[in-house]
Design a protein around this motif. Structure first.
Motif, mmCIF file in Angstrom:
data_model
loop_
_atom_site.group_PDB
_atom_site.id
_atom_site.type_symbol
_atom_site.label_atom_id
_atom_site.label_comp_id
_atom_site.label_asym_id
_atom_site.label_seq_id
_atom_site.Cartn_x
_atom_site.Cartn_y
_atom_site.Cartn_z
ATOM 1 N N ILE A 31 32.919 -6.968 9.910
ATOM 2 C CA ILE A 31 31.482 -6.448 9.461
ATOM 3 C C ILE A 31 31.434 -4.993 9.921
ATOM 4 C CG2 ILE A 31 29.163 -7.141 9.317
ATOM 5 C CD1 ILE A 31 29.929 -10.060 10.019
ATOM 6 N N SER A 36 34.875 2.110 14.346
ATOM 7 C CA SER A 36 35.321 0.981 14.805
ATOM 8 C C SER A 36 35.868 -0.212 14.017
ATOM 9 C CB SER A 36 34.349 0.347 16.087
ATOM 10 O OG SER A 36 33.265 -0.073 15.186
ATOM 11 N N LEU A 54 33.520 -5.563 5.311
ATOM 12 C CA LEU A 54 32.068 -5.703 4.570
ATOM 13 C C LEU A 54 31.459 -4.485 5.125
ATOM 14 C CD1 LEU A 54 31.565 -9.748 4.857
ATOM 15 C CD2 LEU A 54 32.333 -8.299 2.790
ATOM 16 N N SER A 394 20.674 0.696 9.450
ATOM 17 C CA SER A 394 22.108 0.281 9.846
ATOM 18 C C SER A 394 22.528 0.923 11.013
ATOM 19 C CB SER A 394 22.989 0.872 8.768
ATOM 20 O OG SER A 394 22.549 0.433 7.342
ATOM 21 N N ALA A 439 34.547 4.536 19.508
ATOM 22 C CA ALA A 439 34.640 3.365 18.553
ATOM 23 C C ALA A 439 35.997 2.919 18.333
ATOM 24 C CB ALA A 439 33.964 4.351 17.261
HETATM 25 C C1 LIG Z 1 24.336 13.130 15.519
HETATM 26 C C2 LIG Z 1 25.769 12.511 16.011
HETATM 27 C C3 LIG Z 1 26.619 13.419 16.638
HETATM 28 C C4 LIG Z 1 27.881 12.946 16.963
HETATM 29 N N1 LIG Z 1 28.884 13.765 17.443
HETATM 30 C C5 LIG Z 1 30.076 13.541 17.716
HETATM 31 C C6 LIG Z 1 30.972 14.397 18.355
HETATM 32 O O1 LIG Z 1 30.891 15.588 18.252
HETATM 33 N N2 LIG Z 1 32.196 13.662 18.766
HETATM 34 C C7 LIG Z 1 32.448 12.476 18.971
HETATM 35 O O2 LIG Z 1 33.216 11.928 19.463
HETATM 36 N N3 LIG Z 1 31.402 11.562 18.553
HETATM 37 C C8 LIG Z 1 30.300 12.031 17.930
HETATM 38 N N4 LIG Z 1 29.296 11.141 17.846
HETATM 39 C C9 LIG Z 1 29.366 9.563 17.950
HETATM 40 C C10 LIG Z 1 30.472 9.085 16.867
HETATM 41 O O3 LIG Z 1 30.025 9.689 15.574
HETATM 42 C C11 LIG Z 1 30.069 7.577 16.726
HETATM 43 O O4 LIG Z 1 30.367 7.145 18.083
HETATM 44 C C12 LIG Z 1 30.960 6.585 15.974
HETATM 45 O O5 LIG Z 1 31.049 7.227 14.511
HETATM 46 C C13 LIG Z 1 30.464 5.403 15.800
HETATM 47 O O6 LIG Z 1 31.308 4.528 15.274
HETATM 48 P P1 LIG Z 1 30.945 2.649 14.897
HETATM 49 O O7 LIG Z 1 31.967 2.235 14.043
HETATM 50 O O8 LIG Z 1 30.822 2.336 16.517
HETATM 51 O O9 LIG Z 1 29.300 2.862 14.345
HETATM 52 P P2 LIG Z 1 29.069 3.302 12.879
HETATM 53 O O10 LIG Z 1 29.705 4.405 12.411
HETATM 54 O O11 LIG Z 1 27.601 3.041 13.018
HETATM 55 O O12 LIG Z 1 29.530 2.090 12.011
HETATM 56 C C14 LIG Z 1 28.929 0.706 11.765
HETATM 57 C C15 LIG Z 1 28.753 0.377 10.266
HETATM 58 O O13 LIG Z 1 28.246 -0.814 10.203
HETATM 59 C C16 LIG Z 1 27.461 -0.733 8.956
HETATM 60 N N5 LIG Z 1 26.578 -1.890 8.904
HETATM 61 C C17 LIG Z 1 25.287 -2.025 9.730
HETATM 62 N N6 LIG Z 1 24.700 -3.371 9.384
HETATM 63 C C18 LIG Z 1 25.474 -3.892 8.446
HETATM 64 C C19 LIG Z 1 25.434 -5.351 7.828
HETATM 65 N N7 LIG Z 1 24.384 -6.114 8.094
HETATM 66 N N8 LIG Z 1 26.547 -5.508 7.090
HETATM 67 C C20 LIG Z 1 27.606 -4.768 6.938
HETATM 68 N N9 LIG Z 1 27.700 -3.457 7.285
HETATM 69 C C21 LIG Z 1 26.725 -3.128 8.258
HETATM 70 C C22 LIG Z 1 26.990 0.488 9.054
HETATM 71 O O14 LIG Z 1 26.349 0.909 7.632
HETATM 72 C C23 LIG Z 1 27.940 1.528 9.485
HETATM 73 O O15 LIG Z 1 28.889 1.888 8.399
HETATM 74 C C24 LIG Z 1 28.135 11.824 17.105
HETATM 75 C C25 LIG Z 1 26.951 10.689 16.690
HETATM 76 C C26 LIG Z 1 25.934 11.313 16.067
HETATM 77 C C27 LIG Z 1 24.987 10.415 15.697
#
Ligand SMILES: Cc1cc2nc3c(=O)[nH]c(=O)nc-3n(C[C@H](O)[C@H](O)[C@H](O)COP(=O)(O)OP(=O)(O)OC[C@H]3O[C@@H](n4cnc5c(N)ncnc54)[C@H](O)[C@@H]3O)c2cc1C
Length: 583
Positions: A31, A36, A54, A394, A439
């Protein structure tokens, strides 16, 4: 042929059949289609699992990469990221030397670090003093995986970073720049646990900025998400999960009226998004508390586009420019389609305050501030893009940034699977939360936990912050005597600190306190919008969709993409469907 021989053959054939049936039955749902979730899905699929991913949104990639602006670390600092970059044969371009160290915009004047030392030695010296103190703080933590290893360190979790900075009595400009750096990397200093700040500083102790900003992915970090998407067989976009129901035989995941079933689930959504998913059996009070209470940093990004660079040419392509005014952290980046872009990162309480503004108002406010420093700005302005991570349901924030008292309550909570559910996401990484590396690491960890669960392994309850004996605290404190004595307000270097009670006066921050103004009032914090820019009204450029989406549409999966079945079939076990790529 004897009856015994026949029976033996039958048993072997039966055995083979059930093994292959078992292999077929290894099903998992992931999900969340951020990095990640994509990693978890990719790793599980590589291990023979039938995986359905998903994603709530129409596009994939989550928080990663607004445009081409992110610099990535080398394999010393971001080994997992670099491994995937080479597995997927992604192109990179090395960072020029001058983007590898931060620079400053002080009252509208651009300074490189070298300029600052010559032109504003008071601020430069104060920044150096601050960095040395942070290094000392970081050294007080021996194991960043266990930051609250003794009572003294545990006590740091009750202090906020702003109170600690107050004790350094920094000159105003230096303090403004430091506040800006902290709120960009984590969150507003007043909302941040000193222990978390210390732990993160320990993780990056001795890591050079050069290694952290070593290169850039050609096309930005969306190309990484895109590369994963190309490999995955079954992706369902526009599929927001509303419920996860576990029983002894498997897990049912609900998307509206559609049910998906699998043996295991990886939940790779941020905590605020998890708050909207109902779980059966219900989570315990600690997990529920963490979902609601864990602090996330706020950081929104506004990309202003210009016909030509309106800023000083030597500021071009600098990595991070910290402004002491309401412009936050600026990032000048090469515009791929002509013109020139500057990404303005508004963070912490400056971003919280801007919540009240619409997109156009927000762009106008920032443009007005930039125009005050660079008078060609309005005339050259062509449009903007905005990404608001903090108000996006989200996401609910930019990244994890533990507030006071939260390490003590929630440390490593999400590393442990709950029955058939494993958790991934930057917020579940101990060392590199808030990063692409974090991630990716958690996607790998969750995938291997699902394998372990399938193999019958059970996970022990997470040990929550063991506070070691006071003797140990004394030993560490004594070793770092000067530092802790100063930290807790004592002036006598020889005096043995009292580890537990000293930090008591600092109250943990409330979950959503009112915005705290920056030390010098920053223009962006003005609650009323300034008059909109009239000369060239902001033309709203369509917000760039992450490239991963396009890829999801057009890129054929390795296995030939059959037409995706609409996500309607109730109780569709992914293994049994013909769903393939997101359409
Ligand atoms: C402004 C900004 C700048 C950044 N700069 C850097 C950088 O320079 N270098 C670096 O290494 N990192 C950087 N980061 C951090 C990095 O982007 C994140 O740590 C990483 O992308 C997080 O990935 P994730 O998979 O944990 O979460 P996310 O990318 O948030 O993925 C979670 C996903 O789950 C989905 N979701 C939510 N709820 C549901 C649901 N109920 N059902 C299905 N899907 C759902 C969301 O839509 C999303 O696509 C930055 C972050 C931000 C916000």
């Amino acid at each position: 042929m004897s009856a015994g021989w026949l029976r033996a053959c039958a048993l072997v054939i039966l055995g083979l059949f059930s093994v292959s049936a078992l292999a077929k039955d290894k099903t998992a749902i992931v999900i969340g289609g951020g990095l990640s979730g994509l990693t978890a899905a990719y790793e599980l699929q590589n291990k023979g699992w039938q995986v359905t991913l998903l994603e709530a949104k129409p596009s994939l990639g989550g928080r990663s990469g607004m445009a081409t602006s992110e610099w990535i670390g080398n394999d010393k600092t971001q080994p997992v990221l670099n491994k995937y970059v080479s597995t997927f044969k992604l192109g990179t371009t090395p960072a020029p030397e001058f983007v590898r160290t931060p620079s400053y915009l002080i009252d509208g004047v651009y300074y490189s670090a070298a300029d600052l030392a010559i032109k504003d030695p008071t601020t430069a010296e104060a920044l150096k003093r601050y960095e040395k103190t942070v290094d000392d703080l970081a050294r007080s933590i021996e194991d960043p995986q266990n930051p609250a290893a003794n009572n003294t360190l545990h006590a740091l979790d009750q202090i906020n970073v702003s109170n600690w900075l107050d004790r350094l009595t920094l000159p105003a400009t230096a303090r403004q720049l430091i506040n800006q750096q902290i709120r960009t990397r984590y969150d507003e200093p007043s909302r941040l646990s000193l222990l978390y700040f210390a732990q993160q500083s320990r993780v990056y102790l001795g890591v050079s900025d050069r290694d952290l900003r070593a290169s850039r992915l050609l096309g930005g970090s969306p190309v990484l998400a895109q590369a994963f998407v190309k490999q995955l067989k079954t992706i369902k976009t526009s599929s927001p999960v509303s419920a996860i129901v576990q029983d002894k035989d498997g897990v049912t995941v609900k998307v509206g009226s559609v049910n998906y079933q699998a043996d295991y689930v990886v939940v790779a959504v941020p905590l605020r998004a998890l708050n909207k998913i109902s779980l059966t059996p219900a989570l315990d009070a600690q997990h529920l508390g963490a979902i609601k209470g864990t602090n996330y940093g706020w950081r929104d990004q506004i990309m202003l586009k210009f016909k030509t660079p309106v800023w000083e040419s030597k500021a071009r392509m600098s990595g991070e420019i910290y402004s002491n005014t309401g412009l936050g952290m600026l990032w000048v980046e090469p515009a791929l389609k002509g013109g020139a872009n500057v990404v303005i990162n508004l963070s912490g309480d400056n971003a919280r305050v801007m919540q009240a503004f619409g997109d156009k108002q927000m762009a106008d406010q920032v443009l007005i501030r930039l125009h005050a420093f660079y008078p060609q700005a309005r005339g050259s302005f062509t449009g903007y893009e905005i990404r608001r991570y903090s108000t996006d349901p989200s996401m609910g924030g930019a990244y994890l940034a533990f507030g006071p008292g939260q390490i003590s309550k929630y440390w490593r909570l999400w590393e442990r699977p709950l029955q058939r559910v494993a958790f991934a996401g930057e917020h579940t990484d101990t060392l590199y939360p808030g990063t692409l590396e974090g991630a990716l690491r958690t996607g790998q960890r969750a995938a291997s936990q699902v394998e372990d669960l399938a193999a019958g392994k059970s996970f022990e309850p997470a040990k929550v912050v063991p506070v070691a004996a006071a003797a140990a605290a004394g030993a560490v404190a004594a070793k770092k005597g000067n530092f802790f004595t100063n930290l807790f307000g004592g002036g006598d270097d020889e005096k043995k600190p009292e580890p537990v009670k000293a930090p008591a006066p600092v109250a943990p921050a409330a979950p959503t306190p009112a915005p705290v103004p920056t030390p010098a009032p920053a223009p962006v914090e003005t609650p009323k919008p300034a008059a909109p820019v009239k000369a060239e009204p902001a033309k709203k450029a369509p917000v760039k969709k992450p490239a991963a989406k396009t890829e999801a549409k057009k890129a054929p999966a390795k296995a030939p993409a059959k037409k995706a079945e609409p996500a309607k079939k109730p109780a569709a076990k992914p293994a049994a469907t013909t769903e393939t790529k997101a359409q």
